[in-house]
Every structure is written in C-alpha cells, then in structure tokens.
Design a protein around this motif. Structure first.
Motif, PDB file in Angstrom:
ATOM      1  N   TYR A  73       0.842  -1.198   0.000  1.00 23.91           N
ATOM      2  CA  TYR A  73       0.000   0.000   0.000  1.00 23.91           C
ATOM      3  C   TYR A  73       0.880   1.251   0.000  1.00 23.91           C
ATOM      4  CZ  TYR A  73       0.889  -0.440   5.053  1.00 23.91           C
ATOM      5  OH  TYR A  73       1.489  -0.597   6.286  1.00 23.91           O
ATOM      6  N   VAL A  74       0.278   2.347  -0.382  1.00 25.43           N
ATOM      7  CA  VAL A  74       1.009   3.608  -0.514  1.00 25.43           C
ATOM      8  C   VAL A  74       0.724   4.492   0.694  1.00 25.43           C
ATOM      9  CG1 VAL A  74       1.372   5.670  -1.935  1.00 25.43           C
ATOM     10  CG2 VAL A  74       0.840   3.457  -3.022  1.00 25.43           C
ATOM     11  N   VAL A  75       1.795   4.986   1.320  1.00 23.19           N
ATOM     12  CA  VAL A  75       1.627   5.989   2.369  1.00 23.19           C
ATOM     13  C   VAL A  75       2.107   7.329   1.812  1.00 23.19           C
ATOM     14  CG1 VAL A  75       1.806   4.432   4.325  1.00 23.19           C
ATOM     15  CG2 VAL A  75       3.876   5.420   3.360  1.00 23.19           C
ATOM     16  N   ALA A  76       1.510   8.395   2.315  1.00 24.02           N
ATOM     17  CA  ALA A  76       1.853   9.712   1.773  1.00 24.02           C
ATOM     18  C   ALA A  76       1.825  10.761   2.873  1.00 24.02           C
ATOM     19  CB  ALA A  76       0.861  10.097   0.675  1.00 24.02           C
ATOM     20  N   THR A  91      -5.543   5.485  -0.975  1.00 22.48           N
ATOM     21  CA  THR A  91      -6.372   4.331  -1.329  1.00 22.48           C
ATOM     22  C   THR A  91      -7.017   4.551  -2.690  1.00 22.48           C
ATOM     23  OG1 THR A  91      -8.089   2.830  -0.496  1.00 22.48           O
ATOM     24  CG2 THR A  91      -8.471   5.197  -0.179  1.00 22.48           C
ATOM     25  N   ASP A  92      -7.538   3.487  -3.270  1.00 21.13           N
ATOM     26  CA  ASP A  92      -8.134   3.535  -4.623  1.00 21.13           C
ATOM     27  C   ASP A  92      -7.131   4.051  -5.647  1.00 21.13           C
ATOM     28  OD1 ASP A  92     -10.429   2.657  -3.439  1.00 21.13           O
ATOM     29  OD2 ASP A  92     -11.578   4.503  -3.699  1.00 21.13           O
ATOM     30  N   VAL A  93      -5.879   3.600  -5.546  1.00 21.55           N
ATOM     31  CA  VAL A  93      -4.846   4.117  -6.451  1.00 21.55           C
ATOM     32  C   VAL A  93      -4.260   3.043  -7.370  1.00 21.55           C
ATOM     33  CG1 VAL A  93      -4.162   6.103  -5.071  1.00 21.55           C
ATOM     34  CG2 VAL A  93      -3.146   3.873  -4.593  1.00 21.55           C
ATOM     35  N   GLU A  94      -4.774   1.803  -7.301  1.00 16.68           N
ATOM     36  CA  GLU A  94      -4.265   0.789  -8.208  1.00 16.68           C
ATOM     37  C   GLU A  94      -4.497   1.245  -9.647  1.00 16.68           C
ATOM     38  OE1 GLU A  94      -6.356   0.368  -5.813  1.00 16.68           O
ATOM     39  OE2 GLU A  94      -5.780  -1.295  -4.514  1.00 16.68           O
ATOM     40  N   VAL A 107     -11.165  10.177   2.676  1.00 14.66           N
ATOM     41  CA  VAL A 107     -12.253   9.215   2.823  1.00 14.66           C
ATOM     42  C   VAL A 107     -12.010   8.449   4.115  1.00 14.66           C
ATOM     43  CG1 VAL A 107     -12.787   8.900   0.379  1.00 14.66           C
ATOM     44  CG2 VAL A 107     -10.981   7.523   1.413  1.00 14.66           C
ATOM     45  N   THR A 108     -13.068   7.887   4.678  1.00 16.42           N
ATOM     46  CA  THR A 108     -12.931   7.089   5.890  1.00 16.42           C
ATOM     47  C   THR A 108     -12.959   5.618   5.501  1.00 16.42           C
ATOM     48  OG1 THR A 108     -14.125   8.815   7.060  1.00 16.42           O
ATOM     49  CG2 THR A 108     -13.820   6.729   8.224  1.00 16.42           C
ATOM     50  N   ARG A 109     -11.918   4.920   5.826  1.00 20.09           N
ATOM     51  CA  ARG A 109     -11.793   3.508   5.446  1.00 20.09           C
ATOM     52  C   ARG A 109     -11.303   2.673   6.631  1.00 20.09           C
ATOM     53  NH1 ARG A 109     -11.360   2.994  -0.303  1.00 20.09           N
ATOM     54  NH2 ARG A 109     -12.873   4.488  -1.121  1.00 20.09           N
ATOM     55  N   GLY A 118     -11.322  -9.623  16.499  1.00 17.13           N
ATOM     56  CA  GLY A 118     -11.016  -8.301  17.024  1.00 17.13           C
ATOM     57  C   GLY A 118     -11.917  -7.220  16.461  1.00 17.13           C
ATOM     58  N   THR A 119     -11.633  -5.991  16.858  1.00 19.73           N
ATOM     59  CA  THR A 119     -12.407  -4.866  16.343  1.00 19.73           C
ATOM     60  C   THR A 119     -11.797  -4.386  15.018  1.00 19.73           C
ATOM     61  OG1 THR A 119     -11.054  -3.331  17.591  1.00 19.73           O
ATOM     62  CG2 THR A 119     -13.111  -4.065  18.624  1.00 19.73           C
ATOM     63  N   ILE A 120     -12.576  -3.595  14.318  1.00 18.13           N
ATOM     64  CA  ILE A 120     -12.116  -2.971  13.079  1.00 18.13           C
ATOM     65  C   ILE A 120     -11.857  -1.503  13.395  1.00 18.13           C
ATOM     66  CG2 ILE A 120     -12.692  -2.457  10.677  1.00 18.13           C
ATOM     67  CD1 ILE A 120     -14.850  -4.732  10.936  1.00 18.13           C
ATOM     68  N   VAL A 121     -10.677  -1.027  13.036  1.00 18.54           N
ATOM     69  CA  VAL A 121     -10.335   0.376  13.290  1.00 18.54           C
ATOM     70  C   VAL A 121     -10.526   1.158  11.991  1.00 18.54           C
ATOM     71  CG1 VAL A 121      -8.542   1.984  14.034  1.00 18.54           C
ATOM     72  CG2 VAL A 121      -8.668  -0.303  15.046  1.00 18.54           C
ATOM     73  N   TYR A 122     -11.360   2.201  12.072  1.00 17.63           N
ATOM     74  CA  TYR A 122     -11.628   3.039  10.894  1.00 17.63           C
ATOM     75  C   TYR A 122     -10.932   4.392  11.046  1.00 17.63           C
ATOM     76  CZ  TYR A 122     -15.483  -0.273  10.111  1.00 17.63           C
ATOM     77  OH  TYR A 122     -16.234  -1.411   9.904  1.00 17.63           O
ATOM     78  N   GLY A 123     -10.595   4.990   9.914  1.00 17.69           N
ATOM     79  CA  GLY A 123      -9.991   6.311   9.983  1.00 17.69           C
ATOM     80  C   GLY A 123      -9.742   6.894   8.610  1.00 17.69           C
ATOM     81  N   TYR A 124      -9.083   8.053   8.588  1.00 19.98           N
ATOM     82  CA  TYR A 124      -8.916   8.763   7.323  1.00 19.98           C
ATOM     83  C   TYR A 124      -7.830   8.156   6.442  1.00 19.98           C
ATOM     84  CZ  TYR A 124      -5.267  11.006  10.160  1.00 19.98           C
ATOM     85  OH  TYR A 124      -4.204  11.230  10.995  1.00 19.98           O
ATOM     86  N   LYS A 125      -8.124   8.145   5.161  1.00 22.72           N
ATOM     87  CA  LYS A 125      -7.142   7.894   4.111  1.00 22.72           C
ATOM     88  C   LYS A 125      -7.429   8.942   3.040  1.00 22.72           C
ATOM     89  CE  LYS A 125      -6.693   2.881   4.877  1.00 22.72           C
ATOM     90  NZ  LYS A 125      -6.718   1.538   4.240  1.00 22.72           N
ATOM     91  N   PHE A 126      -6.617   8.952   2.005  1.00 22.33           N
ATOM     92  CA  PHE A 126      -6.844   9.911   0.925  1.00 22.33           C
ATOM     93  C   PHE A 126      -6.876   9.167  -0.405  1.00 22.33           C
ATOM     94  CE2 PHE A 126      -5.414  12.426   4.404  1.00 22.33           C
ATOM     95  CZ  PHE A 126      -6.070  13.638   4.271  1.00 22.33           C
ATOM     96  N   ARG A 127      -7.721   9.643  -1.295  1.00 20.44           N
ATOM     97  CA  ARG A 127      -7.810   9.036  -2.633  1.00 20.44           C
ATOM     98  C   ARG A 127      -7.748  10.150  -3.687  1.00 20.44           C
ATOM     99  NH1 ARG A 127     -14.283   7.837  -2.595  1.00 20.44           N
ATOM    100  NH2 ARG A 127     -14.914  10.003  -2.847  1.00 20.44           N
ATOM    101  N   PRO A 128      -7.443   9.797  -4.931  1.00 23.41           N
ATOM    102  CA  PRO A 128      -7.507  10.800  -5.993  1.00 23.41           C
ATOM    103  C   PRO A 128      -8.918  11.393  -6.052  1.00 23.41           C
ATOM    104  CG  PRO A 128      -6.442   8.795  -6.773  1.00 23.41           C
ATOM    105  CD  PRO A 128      -7.007   8.476  -5.421  1.00 23.41           C
ATOM    106  N   VAL A 129      -9.011  12.681  -6.315  1.00 24.89           N
ATOM    107  CA  VAL A 129     -10.312  13.354  -6.350  1.00 24.89           C
ATOM    108  C   VAL A 129     -11.155  12.769  -7.484  1.00 24.89           C
ATOM    109  CG1 VAL A 129     -11.466  15.569  -6.732  1.00 24.89           C
ATOM    110  CG2 VAL A 129      -9.367  15.467  -5.364  1.00 24.89           C
ATOM    111  N   ILE A 130     -12.389  12.405  -7.167  1.00 23.92           N
ATOM    112  CA  ILE A 130     -13.286  11.857  -8.187  1.00 23.92           C
ATOM    113  C   ILE A 130     -13.807  12.989  -9.056  1.00 23.92           C
ATOM    114  CG2 ILE A 130     -15.484  10.668  -8.617  1.00 23.92           C
ATOM    115  CD1 ILE A 130     -15.115   9.139  -6.066  1.00 23.92           C
ATOM    116  N   ALA A 131     -13.678  12.791 -10.354  1.00 29.30           N
ATOM    117  CA  ALA A 131     -14.190  13.794 -11.286  1.00 29.30           C
ATOM    118  C   ALA A 131     -15.705  13.743 -11.293  1.00 29.30           C
ATOM    119  CB  ALA A 131     -13.645  13.523 -12.678  1.00 29.30           C
TER     120      ALA A 131
END
Lengths: 143, 376
Positions: A73-76, A91-94, A107-109, A118-131
C-alpha cells in the motif's frame, strides 16, 4: 488498552477533526490543545475540508502487524488546503500514476483489522479526487 | 455447465394480485407531509466483468453472463465505510446541522459485525451523536427500504425532524453459484425530513410481506443459499407486482402517470419483466436500472436506482420505487419531485460519477478482495 486508545482518537480519525487557534487562526492537526505557532491554548474543534495534495509518498511492501492484509500500500504526506501536513495511506490508487502535487480528498476507510475476533479500526485515508459531471444518460446496451 | 438462468421459463402471475379488495388498499402516509431532503449514493471503484467469472468456471467458451459487470469493494471498504460516504453525499445536498438527525438506520445483510451496530459508526462520523437513535436493519434486499418506511413514519409523527435511512451491501455469492455473477456492492442514503424542505415528497407508501423462504443465510454461514427458480414467481414477482399494483390502485394512478419507476434489480430481466407486466415502458425504467453496470447491490439496489433517477428527474415528475427482499416482501413508494431538486442535486457527486469510476480487476484480485483466499 488499544480499544480505549482507538476510541479516544476516533472522532479525529473518522472525520479529520483537529483544532483552530483562536489567537492566531492557525488550523491544527492532529489536535494538541496548544498552538504550535503562538503557544496559545487551542482547544476549539475544527473539521478539515479533507482536500489536499500529495507532498511526498512511498510504497510499503513489508507492513507492520495489523496492516498485512492491505500490503502493498502507498503511504503519503498530504498537505491539507488548510495548511497541516498529514501522514496517511492513499487508497483507490491501483492503476493510477501517483505524483507529487496530485489532488486528493479524505475518505474514511478500514485502517486495520485485528482478525475475525477483534475490532475494526476506521480512519482517514486519501484518494484521488473523483471527477464529477459524468453524463447521466450514457447507458450501455443490456447484455 | 451453463450458468442457470434465474428467470423461470414459464410462470403465471396473479398470486394475490387478483384478490385485492378495498380493505387491502391501505396506503401509508403520515399526517405531517414528509419527503427526501437529501440523497447520496456510493459505489466502489473495482469492477469484475461477467465474462471473467464465466471464464473462471466455464472456460473461454462460457455462456453469456446475466449482467455486464459488478462492483467489488476495496480491501479497506465495508458496509460502514460505504454507508458513511453515501451519508456524507446526502448531507452535502442539505444545509442542516447533523446533530438534528434523530435516527441513523442502516439496512444491510453484510454488516461488518454480527454484534455491534454499523449505524453508530456512521452516526459518530457524520456528527449525529449522541442524541439520535441508531440501529441496523435486516430484511435481505429490502432492509434499506424498511428503514426508509420507518424514517418516513418517525419524521411524519413529529418525533423527529430528520432521520437518515441507508441501504448498503457488499453482497457475497458462493463461487460458481449463479449469484456470483450479480452479487455487487454499493447503496444509497436518504435523509428524510419535512416536505417543505424535500427534493421529493412522499405521496404514499405500502408494504407487501409474506413468509416465503426463497433466499437465506444461516448464522455463521459465509454464503447465502437460495431456492433457485422459486425466487422468481412466488418471491420477486408476487411481491413486487402486488405492492406496485396496490399503491397505484390506492392512489388512483396508472403507469403512464410516472416519469420513472425503479424496481429491485437482482438482474436486468426481473425488473424489465415486472415493468412489462405492470404496463410500464422500458424508458420509464432506464434512469434507475443500474444493475448491468454495478451488479445487484442487495439492500442498496432499489435505493441507488432512486438516486440515479433523482439525478435526472424534473420538478413535478412522479416516481415509483418498489423494492424486494427475499423472505419475502416489497416496499413501494410514490414520490413527487419538487423544484428543490434542480439546485440540490449538483451539491454532491452523481450516481453516474460513481458508476463510470471503474478499475477492472481479474478473478484472482476479486478473490482476494472478497476474502476468498485463506491466509492461515
């Protein structure tokens, strides 16, 4: 106590909530209650727009525990339009060409998934802006 | 083996329809006029083509799949994250403070937790907590419209000014099963509120429910099971056609009165067949028929069809939406689009924006995304 730690941070993580300094107006993320610019108390919550651009990035092929499911995965580092620099996954960068300066939006993913028990941890990620503005009438013929 | 077609080759309609009596024509409409104040859709970007599934199980010469392609969630997506984006889109089309939302109800059959609500995650993230109801609804593919019925009644009673109803799914199909071709991902959110603030006002709704076991999943089972062709006539057609016929009869409408009609869409054939049987023209279904591009989004299927309609509908037009959930039942809604739609729909991404955002994946990537590869 991971549950308690994630619970304390979830408001910030779900919606990119930081703080604004009422003294000098600087927007702060993550929240730290003291303005890094003028050292005044800064406890007023501020919800960021989620818009920003890629400042720098790298790809993780050997992830730490809890993130194996998502690798590679890509971190930025994302420079938010309000100023702060935030470290987050992209995210959503493939299939996308990632570039410094690329516009992104929050986006929250799922951040991590501690197995089926276990629990699922949700939080912010970033994706390319949707046109926006796709033609709404374009329909393919039925198969 | 050719893929079994879900549509019966021969069936007869009429179960229940021809026995309607005046007492059955009970329309639901609260004393306080209510409607849809904001709406939002979400579809993940990944797409698996039907031909890729048939290549996997039938070889290169596999028969024609029932739909073109289906949406597949990303590795970091589930019903909570998808519901949240749809909810945010619905809120972008309004100017209300989220803390005034008195209910967040998420209908799905693929909630991330068996015990722990999806709805609290959504409510927390949009800022509706703590003075709100929050619950997850379950009724196969009509869990979302069931939440809508409740939200309309909740606001209509005056107990709340705003309630958020969602239908969202990351549907699972057993590998090689006929449902694998269509089990997609996506859904929609509707913020229900007073009629005077609405983009679409409720003229009436109805529900038609029986105990019909055409599709089910037992606890701890990963994949659902179904009764094959039995889901056609006794399931889908009986309930959809009865609900649609009843609401039109009760409101004195005929198919030509509607600019758009949306039916639950497990494939392209069922809604088109139901439309023909009821007397609708194919053009009336077009804006709300998304299954060919995103698959069957289960609890989200009829609702995301309605978002597609609201993206193009003109003020004054009438819209009929009829859901179907196995088990089984249908909810029907008669809506009238208002002048507010024109300015409001441009405030968030359209449903089509999500539909055309696509990244094609192969079956192996799909298997990874859907947890079909055992790692330990």
């Amino acid at each position: 106590m991971e549950i308690a730690r994630h619970w304390r941070l979830q408001r910030h993580r779900y919606s990119l909530v930081g703080e604004v300094c009422n003294h000098c107006g600087v927007k702060i993320f993550p929240a730290r209650d003291v303005c890094p610019e003028c050292n005044a108390p800064a406890k007023t919550p501020y919800t960021f727009s989620g818009k920003g651009e890629v400042y720098s990035y790298s790809t993780v092929h050997h992830p730490p525990e809890g993130f194996e499911h998502f690798a590679p995965y890509v971190v930025a580092l994302v420079r938010l339009v309000e100023g702060p620099l935030v470290a987050a996954q992209l995210t959503d960068v493939e299939g996308e060409k990632i570039e410094i300066g690329m516009p992104v939006e929050m986006v929250t993913r799922k951040l991590r998934d501690d197995g089926s028990k276990g629990t699922i941890v949700y939080g912010y990620k970033f994706r390319p802006v949707i046109a926006g503005g796709a033609a709404v009438v374009a329909k393919d013929a039925a198969v | 083996m050719c893929v079994p077609r879900p549509l019966p080759t021969c069936y007869s309609l009429g179960l229940g329809r021809d026995k309607l009596e005046a007492s059955h024509l009970k329309i639901m409409k609260p004393n306080r006029d209510v409607g849809i104040v904001g709406y939002g859709a979400y579809v993940p970007r990944y797409r698996l083509r039907g031909t890729e599934i048939s290549r996997m199980w039938e070889g290169e010469q596999g028969c024609t799949p029932p739909i073109k392609e289906k949406a597949v969630p990303g590795l970091d997506e589930d019903v909570a994250t998808m519901s949240l984006e749809a909810a945010r889109n619905a809120l972008k089309r309004t100017a209300i403070d989220p803390s005034r939302i008195r209910a967040v109800w998420v209908g799905s059959e693929s909630h991330p937790y068996a015990v722990k609500p999806t709805s609290t995650i959504v409510a927390e993230a949009i800022g509706a907590v703590p003075h709100t109801l929050a619950a997850d609804w379950q009724f196969a593919c009509k869990a979302g419209t069931e939440a809508m019925q409740a939200a309309l009644g909740f606001v209509g009673s005056g107990m709340a000014d705003y309630a958020l109803a969602l239908g969202m799914d990351t549907a699972q199909g057993r590998p090689r099963d006929a449902l694998e071709y269509t089990a997609g991902a996506g859904g929609a959110a509707f913020l229900v509120g007073p009629a005077e603030e609405s983009v679409a006002v409720l003229e009436g709704s109805t529900s038609y429910v029986t105990d019909t076991a055409d599709f089910w999943r037992r606890q701890h089972e990963h994949y659902p099971a179904h009764a094959g062709r039995f889901t056609g006539e006794p399931g889908y057609f009986r309930h959809v056609i009865a609900a649609a016929s009843e609401i039109m009869a009760a409101l004195g409408r005929k198919p030509a009165d509607y600019a758009h009609v949306i039916f639950h869409q497990p494939n392209t054939k069922f809604p088109r067949k139901a439309g023909r049987e009821l007397g609708f023209k194919s053009e009336q279904l077009e804006a709300g028929l998304l299954v060919n591009d995103i698959g069957n989004t289960y609890a989200g299927a009829a609702m995301i069809g309605l978002t597609g309609v609201l993206d193009v509908a003109e003020p004054g037009e009438r819209v009929l939406m009829v859901s179907f959930g196995s088990g089984a039942g249908s909810d029907a809604f008669d809506l009238r689009v208002t002048d507010a739609i024109t300015a409001r729909r441009a405030c968030a991404l359209s449903t089509r924006d999500y539909v055309v955002r696509r990244h094609e994946i192969d079956y192996a990537t799909y298997a990874r995304h859907r947890g079909k590869i055992r790692m330990e």
